[in-house]
Design an enzyme around this catalytic site. Structure first.
Site, PDB file in Angstrom:
ATOM      1  N   ASN A   1       2.717  -2.464  -4.203  1.00 31.19           N
ATOM      2  CA  ASN A   1       1.447  -1.768  -4.369  1.00 31.19           C
ATOM      3  C   ASN A   1       0.639  -2.503  -5.434  1.00 31.19           C
ATOM      4  O   ASN A   1       1.210  -3.059  -6.371  1.00 31.19           O
ATOM      5  CB  ASN A   1       1.683  -0.317  -4.803  1.00 31.19           C
TER       6      ASN A   1
ATOM      7  N   LYS B   1      -5.487   5.060  19.353  1.00 33.57           N
ATOM      8  CA  LYS B   1      -5.433   5.988  18.209  1.00 33.57           C
ATOM      9  C   LYS B   1      -6.812   6.621  17.976  1.00 33.57           C
ATOM     10  O   LYS B   1      -6.916   7.805  17.656  1.00 33.57           O
ATOM     11  CB  LYS B   1      -4.959   5.259  16.942  1.00 33.57           C
TER      12      LYS B   1
ATOM     13  N   HIS C   1      -7.216   9.252  20.489  1.00 32.41           N
ATOM     14  CA  HIS C   1      -6.339  10.349  20.043  1.00 32.41           C
ATOM     15  C   HIS C   1      -7.095  11.236  19.046  1.00 32.41           C
ATOM     16  O   HIS C   1      -7.093  12.459  19.146  1.00 32.41           O
ATOM     17  CB  HIS C   1      -5.070   9.787  19.407  1.00 32.41           C
ATOM     18  N   ASN C   2      -7.735  10.601  18.093  1.00 32.14           N
ATOM     19  CA  ASN C   2      -8.452  11.379  17.082  1.00 32.14           C
ATOM     20  C   ASN C   2      -9.650  12.112  17.672  1.00 32.14           C
ATOM     21  O   ASN C   2      -9.942  13.236  17.278  1.00 32.14           O
ATOM     22  CB  ASN C   2      -8.877  10.485  15.927  1.00 32.14           C
TER      23      ASN C   2
ATOM     24  N   GLY D   1       1.748   5.091   3.208  1.00 34.37           N
ATOM     25  CA  GLY D   1       2.565   3.885   3.073  1.00 34.37           C
ATOM     26  C   GLY D   1       3.933   4.199   2.478  1.00 34.37           C
ATOM     27  O   GLY D   1       4.959   3.698   2.933  1.00 34.37           O
TER      28      GLY D   1
ATOM     29  N   VAL E   1      -3.282   0.153   3.711  1.00 32.94           N
ATOM     30  CA  VAL E   1      -4.330   0.432   2.733  1.00 32.94           C
ATOM     31  C   VAL E   1      -5.536   1.006   3.464  1.00 32.94           C
ATOM     32  O   VAL E   1      -5.544   1.096   4.688  1.00 32.94           O
ATOM     33  CB  VAL E   1      -4.711  -0.836   1.929  1.00 32.94           C
TER      34      VAL E   1
ATOM     35  N   ARG F   1     -38.496   8.432  37.281  1.00 35.96           N
ATOM     36  CA  ARG F   1     -38.473   7.049  36.781  1.00 35.96           C
ATOM     37  C   ARG F   1     -39.321   6.139  37.657  1.00 35.96           C
ATOM     38  O   ARG F   1     -40.016   5.247  37.195  1.00 35.96           O
ATOM     39  CB  ARG F   1     -37.025   6.527  36.729  1.00 35.96           C
TER      40      ARG F   1
ATOM     41  N   LYS G   1     -13.824  11.775   8.639  1.00 37.59           N
ATOM     42  CA  LYS G   1     -13.738  10.431   8.070  1.00 37.59           C
ATOM     43  C   LYS G   1     -14.230   9.344   9.021  1.00 37.59           C
ATOM     44  O   LYS G   1     -14.284   8.196   8.647  1.00 37.59           O
ATOM     45  CB  LYS G   1     -12.300  10.152   7.622  1.00 37.59           C
TER      46      LYS G   1
ATOM     47  N   GLY H   1       0.862  -1.182   0.000  1.00 38.54           N
ATOM     48  CA  GLY H   1       0.000   0.000   0.000  1.00 38.54           C
ATOM     49  C   GLY H   1       0.892   1.223   0.000  1.00 38.54           C
ATOM     50  O   GLY H   1       1.381   1.641   1.046  1.00 38.54           O
TER      51      GLY H   1
ATOM     52  N   GLU I   1      -8.281  15.006  19.203  1.00 39.26           N
ATOM     53  CA  GLU I   1      -7.901  15.906  18.096  1.00 39.26           C
ATOM     54  C   GLU I   1      -9.120  16.736  17.644  1.00 39.26           C
ATOM     55  O   GLU I   1      -9.026  17.953  17.482  1.00 39.26           O
ATOM     56  CB  GLU I   1      -7.357  15.035  16.954  1.00 39.26           C
TER      57      GLU I   1
ATOM     58  N   SER J   1       0.140   8.250  13.965  1.00 36.30           N
ATOM     59  CA  SER J   1      -0.348   9.620  13.824  1.00 36.30           C
ATOM     60  C   SER J   1       0.762  10.568  13.406  1.00 36.30           C
ATOM     61  O   SER J   1       1.919  10.372  13.736  1.00 36.30           O
ATOM     62  CB  SER J   1      -0.943  10.127  15.137  1.00 36.30           C
TER      63      SER J   1
ATOM     64  N   ARG K   1     -19.169  19.490  13.717  1.00 38.50           N
ATOM     65  CA  ARG K   1     -18.840  19.251  12.310  1.00 38.50           C
ATOM     66  C   ARG K   1     -20.092  18.855  11.539  1.00 38.50           C
ATOM     67  O   ARG K   1     -20.328  19.325  10.426  1.00 38.50           O
ATOM     68  CB  ARG K   1     -17.775  18.146  12.186  1.00 38.50           C
TER      69      ARG K   1
ATOM     70  N   VAL L   1       0.283   7.856  -0.095  1.00 38.02           N
ATOM     71  CA  VAL L   1       1.269   8.726   0.545  1.00 38.02           C
ATOM     72  C   VAL L   1       1.721   8.248   1.938  1.00 38.02           C
ATOM     73  O   VAL L   1       2.913   8.276   2.247  1.00 38.02           O
ATOM     74  CB  VAL L   1       0.788  10.198   0.555  1.00 38.02           C
TER      75      VAL L   1
HETATM   76  C1  6PG Z   1      -3.377  11.690  12.540  1.00 42.94           C
HETATM   77  C2  6PG Z   1      -4.717  12.148  12.009  1.00 42.94           C
HETATM   78  C3  6PG Z   1      -5.075  11.332  10.796  1.00 42.94           C
HETATM   79  C4  6PG Z   1      -6.166  11.903   9.933  1.00 42.94           C
HETATM   80  C5  6PG Z   1      -7.407  12.279  10.700  1.00 42.94           C
HETATM   81  C6  6PG Z   1      -8.304  13.182   9.906  1.00 42.94           C
HETATM   82  O1  6PG Z   1      -3.373  11.345  13.704  1.00 42.94           O
HETATM   83  O2  6PG Z   1      -2.399  11.723  11.808  1.00 42.94           O
HETATM   84  O3  6PG Z   1      -5.669  11.963  12.976  1.00 42.94           O
HETATM   85  O4  6PG Z   1      -5.341  10.036  11.229  1.00 42.94           O
HETATM   86  O5  6PG Z   1      -5.685  12.989   9.241  1.00 42.94           O
HETATM   87  O6  6PG Z   1      -8.055  11.120  11.014  1.00 42.94           O
HETATM   88  O7  6PG Z   1      -9.571  12.920  10.338  1.00 42.94           O
HETATM   89  P1  6PG Z   1     -10.861  13.554   9.739  1.00 42.94           P
HETATM   90  O8  6PG Z   1     -10.787  13.452   8.257  1.00 42.94           O
HETATM   91  O9  6PG Z   1     -11.938  12.729  10.321  1.00 42.94           O
HETATM   92  O10 6PG Z   1     -10.857  14.972  10.203  1.00 42.94           O
END
Ligand code: 6PG
Length: 475
Positions: free
Chosen positions: A32, A182, A185-186, A14, A74, A445, A260, A9, A189, A128, A287, A12
């Site tokens: 790939n 992870k 983490h997101n 990979g 991938v 309740r 995403k 994969g 983020e 990340s 969002r 970018v």
């Molecule tokens: C990272 C980012 C990466 C990705 C995000 C974008 O840690 O490098 O989190 O995994 O760029 O998931 O997420 P969205 O497209 O959901 O904003």
């Protein structure tokens, strides 16, 4: 000579991981599905290190030393399953398949146990740092067996980001632990980004400052305790002028944030675990709201505040907003770390929270000075029930809270939405409260459904005869 590790994969992420491996002295087999990508990598970057181009998974596998180590990079979901399915019949016991994509940890649990049946070791790892991180040093969050990690550790340490001599990689825990961490983490983020965006919106809406001026304010924040990658890039985005129109970039971009799915997963899982992550949830919903075109169109007619609110003193307001941002950030991280704790307990991972903070100090999107303080908090007390209870953070919140309240009050009186900042403040006040109106909810309740309640003064479970004489009896 056989290659030490393979990467399949070569989009970018990979490609950059493969280059990072090669630049750090590893012989890397690359593959790939579309061979042009492999050729492209060889042409453009072949001189950066030792690459072994492979034009089929069979070739890739044959070029690897044993036990084989294969990084799958991938798209998450179906494409990852497809590659694994094709790989597995060709693998031997003890080989290691490393899924470095943004997989859902539930998929990782499933894949790990399926591969374990065939003796193949599966390492689902969070990576990340985006493209740049993958190339120059990401934060790496591997889950899977300790034996697999031990064998991968030297390689992973060599390509990870490094903060003060400590590589940003650790064995997070068995099976899905890496992808779980992870995911959170997101989620954090998302919360961080939302809080920063609200701060920008306030500086603009309340003080009438332009993007360039606000960029300067963020640069100042970045010199203090808010020093972080996300604050830094915020200043750069705000400072950017659209070459097409000469207007600020933020004024020509459609105000509909995309996603995403990792933030949504975080919230879905938090609901499963009953672990409140209101800051992350508000960020995900913010969002979604931004993309609700019809809703926003219909809402445009709704009235705002009728009496013009007083504008605060600009200098004071900037200071207040910095405090509100910092305090809300503490809450968002406290919520995220509590979710990690809940996950660790629920799935039996035994995650070291301080180690997670340590590997997030560099390489990843949420990297920040702040994580040093989180690490210190868990160093002092590994079983800390909440980061809010840490002495340092407690002091910071104490110092911030008046500002924080003023910011929410100002935003509210001017009609500027601050879902992230206000949710964080509500969480803070909920945690502080001695009594919550949950007692009333228990009464409701019990009234309509005889769902029973417990009392503050006597042990046992009780029900009141609401429709009858309102006597109480033990249920
Ligand atoms: C990272 C980012 C990466 C990705 C995000 C974008 O840690 O490098 O989190 O995994 O760029 O998931 O997420 P969205 O497209 O959901 O904003």
């Amino acid at each position: 000579d056989k290659a030490q590790i393979g990467v399949t994969g070569l989009a970018v992420m990979g490609r950059n991981l493969a280059r990072n491996l090669a630049r750090n002295g590893h012989r890397v087999a690359v593959h790939n599905r579309r061979r042009e990508r492999t050729d492209e990598l060889m042409e453009q970057f072949g001189s950066e290190g030792e690459f072994v181009p492979s034009y089929s998974l069979r070739e890739l596998i044959d070029s690897l030393e044993r036990p084989r180590r294969i990084v799958v990079m991938v798209k998450a979901g179906g494409p990852t399953d497809a590659v694994i399915e094709e790989l597995v019949p060709m693998l031997d016991r003890e080989d290691i398949v490393i899924d470095a994509g943004n997989a859902n940890f539930e998929d990782t649990l499933r894949r790990e146990s399926a591969l374990a049946e065939r003796g193949v070791r599966f390492v689902g790892t969070g990576v990340s740092g985006g493209e740049e991180g993958a190339l120059h040093g990401p934060s790496i969050m591997p889950g899977g067996s300790a034996s697999a990690y031990r064998e991968l550790e030297p390689i992973l340490r060599s390509i990870a980001a490094d903060v003060d001599g400590t590589p940003c990689v650790t064995h997070v825990g068995e099976n899905g632990a890496g992808h779980f961490v992870k995911m959170v983490h997101n989620g954090i983020e998302y919360a961080d980004m939302q809080l920063i965006a609200e701060t920008y919106d306030l500086l603009r809406g309340v003080l009438g400052r332009g993007p360039g001026e606000i960029a300067e304010t963020f640069r100042e924040f970045d010199r203090g305790r808010l020093d972080s990658y996300l604050i830094g890039i915020t200043a750069e985005v705000l400072d950017h002028t659209d070459p097409r129109t000469g207007r600020p970039f933020v004024d020509v971009v459609l105000d509909q944030a995309e996603q995403k799915g990792t933030g949504r997963w975080t919230v879905q899982n938090a609901l499963e675990l009953a672990s409140p992550v209101s800051g992350i949830a508000e960020a995900v919903f913010a969002r979604s709201m931004s993309g609700q075109v019809q809703l926003r169109q219909a809402g445009r007619d709704l009235p705002g505040p009728s009496t013009p609110a007083e504008r605060p003193d600009p200098e004071q307001f900037v200071a207040d907003v910095e405090q509100a941002l910092y305090a809300s950030k503490i809450v968002a991280y406290a919520q995220g770390f509590n979710q990690i704790r809940a996950g660790s307990e629920n799935y039996g991972w035994n995650i070291d929270y301080g180690a997670v903070a340590t590997i997030w100090r560099g390489g990843c999107i949420i990297r920040a000075k702040f994580l040093d303080r989180i690490r210190a908090a868990y160093d002092q007390n590994p079983e800390l029930p909440s980061l809010l209870g840490d002495e340092d953070f407690r002091r910071a919140l104490e110092q911030a809270q008046d500002s924080w309240r003023r910011v929410v009050a100002t935003a509210t009186s001017l009609g500027i939405p601050v879902p992230g900042i206000s949710a964080a403040l509500s969480y803070y006040d909920t945690v502080r409260a001695e009594r919550l109106p949950a007692a009333l909810i228990q009464g409701q309740r019990d009234y309509f459904g005889a769902h029973t309640y417990r009392r503050t003064d006597v042990d046992g479970v009780f029900h009141t005869e609401w429709a009858g004489d309102r006597s109480e009896h033990e249920a």
